[in-house]
Design an enzyme around this catalytic site. Structure first.
Site, PDB file in Angstrom:
ATOM      1  CB  CYS A  21      58.901  47.979  61.305  1.00 45.24           C
ATOM      2  SG  CYS A  21      59.915  49.221  62.125  1.00 45.24           S
ATOM      3  CB  ALA A  61      57.545  51.945  64.171  1.00 43.43           C
ATOM      4  NE  ARG A 101      53.601  57.212  68.753  1.00 44.28           N
ATOM      5  CZ  ARG A 101      52.371  56.830  68.424  1.00 44.28           C
ATOM      6  NH1 ARG A 101      52.053  56.640  67.176  1.00 44.28           N
ATOM      7  NH2 ARG A 101      51.454  56.625  69.335  1.00 44.28           N
ATOM      8  CG  HIS A 114      52.005  47.922  70.003  1.00 41.78           C
ATOM      9  ND1 HIS A 114      50.872  47.826  69.234  1.00 41.78           N
ATOM     10  CD2 HIS A 114      52.631  49.046  69.600  1.00 41.78           C
ATOM     11  CE1 HIS A 114      50.827  48.842  68.392  1.00 41.78           C
ATOM     12  NE2 HIS A 114      51.889  49.600  68.594  1.00 41.78           N
TER      13      HIS A 114
HETATM   14  S1  SF4 Z   1      62.814  51.150  60.545  1.00 44.04           S
HETATM   15 FE1  SF4 Z   1      64.548  50.048  61.401  1.00 44.04          FE
HETATM   16  S2  SF4 Z   1      63.713  48.472  62.683  1.00 44.04           S
HETATM   17 FE2  SF4 Z   1      62.045  49.221  61.343  1.00 44.04          FE
HETATM   18  S3  SF4 Z   1      62.038  47.877  59.583  1.00 44.04           S
HETATM   19 FE3  SF4 Z   1      63.401  49.533  59.121  1.00 44.04          FE
HETATM   20  S4  SF4 Z   1      65.394  48.879  59.781  1.00 44.04           S
HETATM   21 FE4  SF4 Z   1      63.944  47.541  60.687  1.00 44.04          FE
END
Ligand code: SF4
Ligand code: SF4
Lengths: 459, 546
Positions: B65, B68, B99, B199
């Site tokens: 996402c 991330a 990472r 990004h």
């Molecule tokens: S990890 Fe967190 S920010 Fe990413 S999609 Fe899930 S809830 Fe949303």
């Protein structure tokens, strides 16, 4: 120093969590769902959560973790995720052909307020669920509880599929809680030794400790089947291992199908295993055979043989409540001394139980659960009162290195070692393994630190 | 797999594509078909591919996402910023140390918060009543505990929904502290279609809040910044070693082994070198518009590519001493590279690879495979855009859809005081004439062989089909794909985190990679998958004990 900014002085913190001793609900739900045969877990939210949960489980098990996501976009976050879930259900059954989809929510779909049963019902009416296939669900908002809560919620979702046919099946339900695949195998082995037929759920053995043989099986042979889950409503009784992980599901079976239940602590170590075996034999009305007595005796033997090395060694432990309670009792039972105990999972009962177990120690243990109970505080406690051994997940290795304390990896996640998939920690055999590992850690340290003149060959 | 001379192994990409699409519902198949392209050079350039579009709900995707991409990828590798995740606990937990971006915080007094995870751990009452108060208090507590130079705040999914104004809180706290820069990122995971949006959000805010804050530059004759290099497995360390050896000063790496001050003074470089085009090309553009620093595309993955990139930098600075020094360094470094190749090539020649990862590595790593005599038969990105596939000339024709519209584009103007064109336009023209065009990237497709297949946003189902049907000698992807592919007896090399290895950049990195791939494709373990009785199940004769 890796954690160079952690001061020894402990200040007030009310809003900032640093280095959490917990994670979020859905990953627990995903792990539990993998313990159903032929099941594809599904994360109803944006795709990031699912990617994170799959990655963490993959790193912990070194096994493929398949799970799908509703891949929310901004539009779904405004208008709700119904369309996404309907499409996901259709895509999943056509492309991946599972027997069951286990849907869990994320913070996003919970905040939006998506109504899972209603959407699943709609999918069913629209013919998106092929005959004989199922979609089960659990609500797992991560702003409540922790990964343990999510696990418990999905296990409860599994128990919700139980039906009472009116005909008893003569089996005992065992809800093992969040333990490793090897532990689930061990519980089944113990039950078989006792001659008790059980339905174990969830059951990730044979799912998350599979072989490398040239085939990728999306749905490996292990896992509790949907038929077995259905028939848990006809069992003689339920043993729930762990108040946090398993009790809710057991209580649901009690109210919905009148299957009586007992909640026990997880069978780590001598006493908790004794209670588990005793409960199982009582419910099933069988007597305990020589094999189990033999295994028990071996554990007692090792405790006695090596007692001098355990005696009054202090331990700091972080992890999940059910596991910590049982381990704490085990440590005290071999005269080791828990010193600091932290879990990010909330629950007042936790602190009380730990205090009770450690009541005979010559000091008050530091114990904290829930808000404010993080690894930053844990580290500060250790700086103030150093210990001989750390016990917890891989994140503790940063503390271990900075403070030069041996670490026994236990719990979730373990990202840098293997073994937890294959060797049990529950039961008497598991107790032997735990002691072997504790001794390994303590004695390796002794061998490293002892002056040359007192360096020992025989230990 | 049989290999034709001078070309790709005998495979039929069209039927493989058909097989991959067969099981899909018609709508899904139609969409996916546009994201799978068989490479046939056309007179008007590369074939067109559909990219940077939504993943279909229910598909087991490789993608993550926006959060991330923002917190994990771009902001994660900077050691002296306190990164606070505003949201429930999970997001901050999973992006904690996972990472493999290395950092060197060994200088006395150096700050390093990368080993920490900071979160507001929102609870249900924060979701109901709003989390701004808690965020404000958390920032305060972080400031009191650590007194960092900067605190960054990252929104996770629920935050956008409940309407917390994280930027207002950040601005308020910044003002209150006076000596600590506080800024926030609206990087909720549902924005955009992949990490790529994250990004962009990250880079925009770094550009807005940090770049240009410090006009003091490090001394050096040839000053560059490296954009889009994340120091996974120590790649950045190796690149810095080579650059130092050449006498080139790397002022700032966005963002690997990086610090706040590096970002703050990055505008004092004289050249920006872009590694990962996808994650950062727009920052290079903005640095040029605002400060007059031109950029070139470089690639330090592959020994040949490294040498080429060093020569490009030398060509840009156009200094005989530097040019000579670069040649000396290349001459010094190459014998070890050649020796390693001589050793591994007999075992790697003509083996086949597939690469599905990220936004640039699926392209860059083909260089290394080529050096080893291996063929890339299929590749694709997880979150790149069309320009990363087809080249920058397509940028004007990219359609802005609903998912890209919500990612802010900064309007940048030349800085009235500090804009300084590093080279006169004529000089830039001359460089282009002599083979060094500025801001140029041709993308992945032109570099791939005719008959290879390019697949965008490959998913688990398609990966399984590819491996089953084509049986490459090695498959490159990430941790989520690793074990399903390996169960089929094909080694998988992680090209996000490198599994446990690295560095793979630069000259030493190339040598590491040759050995790593040799180890993987020739490992004995792939011969153990069947037991003797599975290979020969028939009992041909009754066994008689002697
Ligand atoms: S990890 Fe967190 S920010 Fe990413 S999609 Fe899930 S809830 Fe949303
Ligand atoms: S948004 Fe919620 S469910 Fe998703 S990773 Fe973050 S805490 Fe977990």
């Amino acid at each position: 120093m890796l954690l160079r900014h952690t001061p020894k002085e402990i200040g007030e913190r009310g809003a900032l969590t640093i280095n959490p001793a917990k994670t979020c609900q859905p990953i627990g739900a995903m792990y539990a769902a993998l313990g159903i045969h032929g099941c594809l877990p599904h994360s109803h939210g944006s795709q990031g959560c699912c990617a994170y949960h799959r990655s963490t489980l993959t790193r912990h098990y070194k096994e493929p973790i398949s799970a799908a996501t509703s891949s929310f976009t901004e539009g779904s976050s405004v208008f709700g995720g119904q369309a996404n879930l309907l499409q996901a259900i259709e895509t999943i059954f056509t492309v991946y052909d599972p027997e069951v989809i286990a849907v869990h929510t994320t913070c996003l779909s919970e905040t939006i307020g998506d109504d899972l049963p209603q959407i699943i019902d709609k999918a069913d009416k629209a013919g998106k669920i092929p005959p004989g296939r199922r979609v089960i669900y659990a609500n797992t908002p991560s702003y409540v509880g922790s990964h343990v809560t999510g696990f418990s919620n999905m296990v409860k979702g599994m128990a919700a599929t139980a039906r009472k046919s009116g005909q008893k099946n003569g089996k005992v339900n065992v809800i093992p809680g969040w333990v490793e695949p090897a532990d689930m195998e061990e519980i089944k082995r113990l039950a078989a030794l006792l001659g008790v037929e059980i339905i174990l759920f969830p059951d990730t053995s044979g799912v998350l400790n599979g072989p490398l043989d040239g085939q990728f099986q999306m749905y490996p042979p292990g896992g509790v089947t949907m038929d077995e889950l259905k028939s848990t409503g006809d069992s003689t009784g339920t043993l729930a291992l762990g108040e946090w992980c398993s009790a809710e599901a057991a209580r649901l079976l009690d109210t919905s199908c009148k299957v009586p239940c007992r909640v026990l602590e997880m069978p780590y170590g001598l006493k908790a295993t004794d209670r588990f075996v005793d409960a199982l034999r009582t419910i099933a009305g069988v007597s305990v055979g020589d094999e189990i007595n033999h295994e028990r005796g071996q554990l007692v033997d090792m405790i006695s043989d090596m007692h001098q090395y355990f005696y009054h060694k202090q331990v700091a432990m972080a992890g999940d409540p059910d596991q910590l309670i049982a381990l704490c009792e085990f440590l005290v039972s071999i005269d080791m001394w828990p010193r600091h105990v932290v879990t990010g999972t909330p629950g007042r009962a936790f602190e009380e139980r730990i205090r009770q177990i450690t009541a005979g120690l010559p000091y008050q243990v530091n114990v904290k659960a829930g808000a404010g109970a993080d690894l930053f505080l844990f580290h500060q406690w250790i700086k103030n009162d150093p210990v001989d051994l750390l016990l917890g997940n891989t994140y503790l290795k940063y503390i271990a290195r900075d403070e030069d304390i041996p670490l026994l990896r236990f719990g979730f996640p373990i990202l840098d070692r293997v073994g937890h998939q294959y060797f049990p920690s529950v039961g008497y055999k598991g107790g032997l393994r735990l002691l072997e590992k504790i001794l390994g850690a303590l004695l390796d340290r002794k061998d490293r630190d002892d002056p040359e003149q007192s360096f020992e060959l025989v230990m | 797999m049989a290999t034709k001379e001078n070309g790709l192994p005998g495979w039929d990409p069209a039927s493989v594509k058909e097989e991959m699409l067969r099981q899909y519902p018609p709508k899904v198949a139609r969409k996916r078909a546009k994201q799978m392209v068989i490479n046939q050079p056309r007179p008007d350039g590369s074939p067109e591919i559909m990219a940077n579009v939504r993943t279909i709900p229910g598909i087991i995707t490789m993608r993550g996402c926006t959060y991330a991409g923002c917190k994990g990828v771009i902001m994660g590798p900077t050691r002296d910023i306190v990164n606070i995740t505003h949201g429930p606990i999970g997001c901050g937990f999973y992006s904690w140390l996972t990472r493999r971006n290395q950092t060197d915080a060994s200088a006395p007094g150096a700050e390093n918060y990368m080993t920490y995870s900071f979160s507001t751990d929102m609870q249900d009452k924060d979701i109901i009543f709003g989390g701004e108060k808690k965020l404000e208090q958390a920032i305060s507590e972080a400031y009191d505990l650590f007194h960092p130079k900067a605190i960054a705040v990252f929104a996770t999914c629920p935050v956008g929904l409940i309407g917390d104004d994280i930027h207002a809180v950040a601005a308020r706290m910044k003002k209150q502290f006076g000596d600590c820069n506080v800024f926030a990122f609206s990087c909720e995971g549902y924005k955009g279609v992949s990490q790529s949006a994250g990004h962009h959000i990250a880079n925009n805010q770094v550009f807005r809040h940090v770049v240009g804050n410090n006009d003091e530059s490090k001394p050096g004759k040839f000053k560059i910044s490296l954009l889009g290099e994340y120091n996974i497995g120590g790649d950045g360390f190796e690149i810095d070693r080579v650059l130092n050896k050449c006498g080139i000063t790397n002022l700032a790496t966005f963002s690997g082994n990086s610090t706040y001050d590096q970002f703050a003074s990055a505008h004092t470089s004289d050249l920006n070198c872009v590694m990962c085009h996808r994650s950062i090309n727009y920052v290079a553009d903005m640095l040029e518009t605002k400060f007059g620093v031109p950029w070139i595309k470089v690639n330090f993955i592959g020994a040949g590519a490294t040498a080429k990139s060093l020569r490009k930098i030398a060509q840009y600075f156009d200094d005989p001493e530097l040019t000579a020094r670069v040649e000396e360094v290349i001459a010094e470094e190459m014998p070890a590279v050649r020796a390693a190749l001589t050793e591994v090539k007999p075992r790697t020649q003509d083996k086949t690879a597939m690469l599905f990862v990220g936004g640039s590595r699926a392209h860059h790593y083909q260089e290394l495979f080529k050096e080893m005599g291996m063929k890339t038969i299929s590749a694709g990105y997880e979150f790149a855009h069309r320009d990363d596939y087809e080249g920058r000339q397509v940028i004007p024709n990219l359609t802005v859809d609903a998912d890209s519209r919500n990612i802010e584009e900064l309007e940048v103007e030349p800085d009235p005081q500090r804009y300084r064109a590093r080279k006169a336009p004529e000089k830039i023209g001359e460089l282009a004439q002599s083979g060094l065009p500025m801001k140029d990237y041709e993308g992945l497709i032109p570099d791939m062989e005719p008959g290879s297949m390019i697949i965008d946003d490959l998913n688990q189902y398609e990966a399984e089909k590819l491996v089953e049907l084509v049986k490459p000698d090695i498959f490159c992807a990430g941790i989520k794909e690793k074990f399903s592919v390996q169960k089929m007896g094909i080694p998988l090399k992680q090209l996000h985190s490198y599994d446990s290895g690295g560095p793979y950049a630069g000259f030493k990195g190339a040598v590491n990679f040759y050995h790593e791939i040799d180890r993987l494709v020739n490992s004995k373990v792939w011969g153990y998958l069947k037991a003797p009785w599975q290979e020969n199940p028939e009992l041909s004769a009754t066994y008689v004990w002697e």
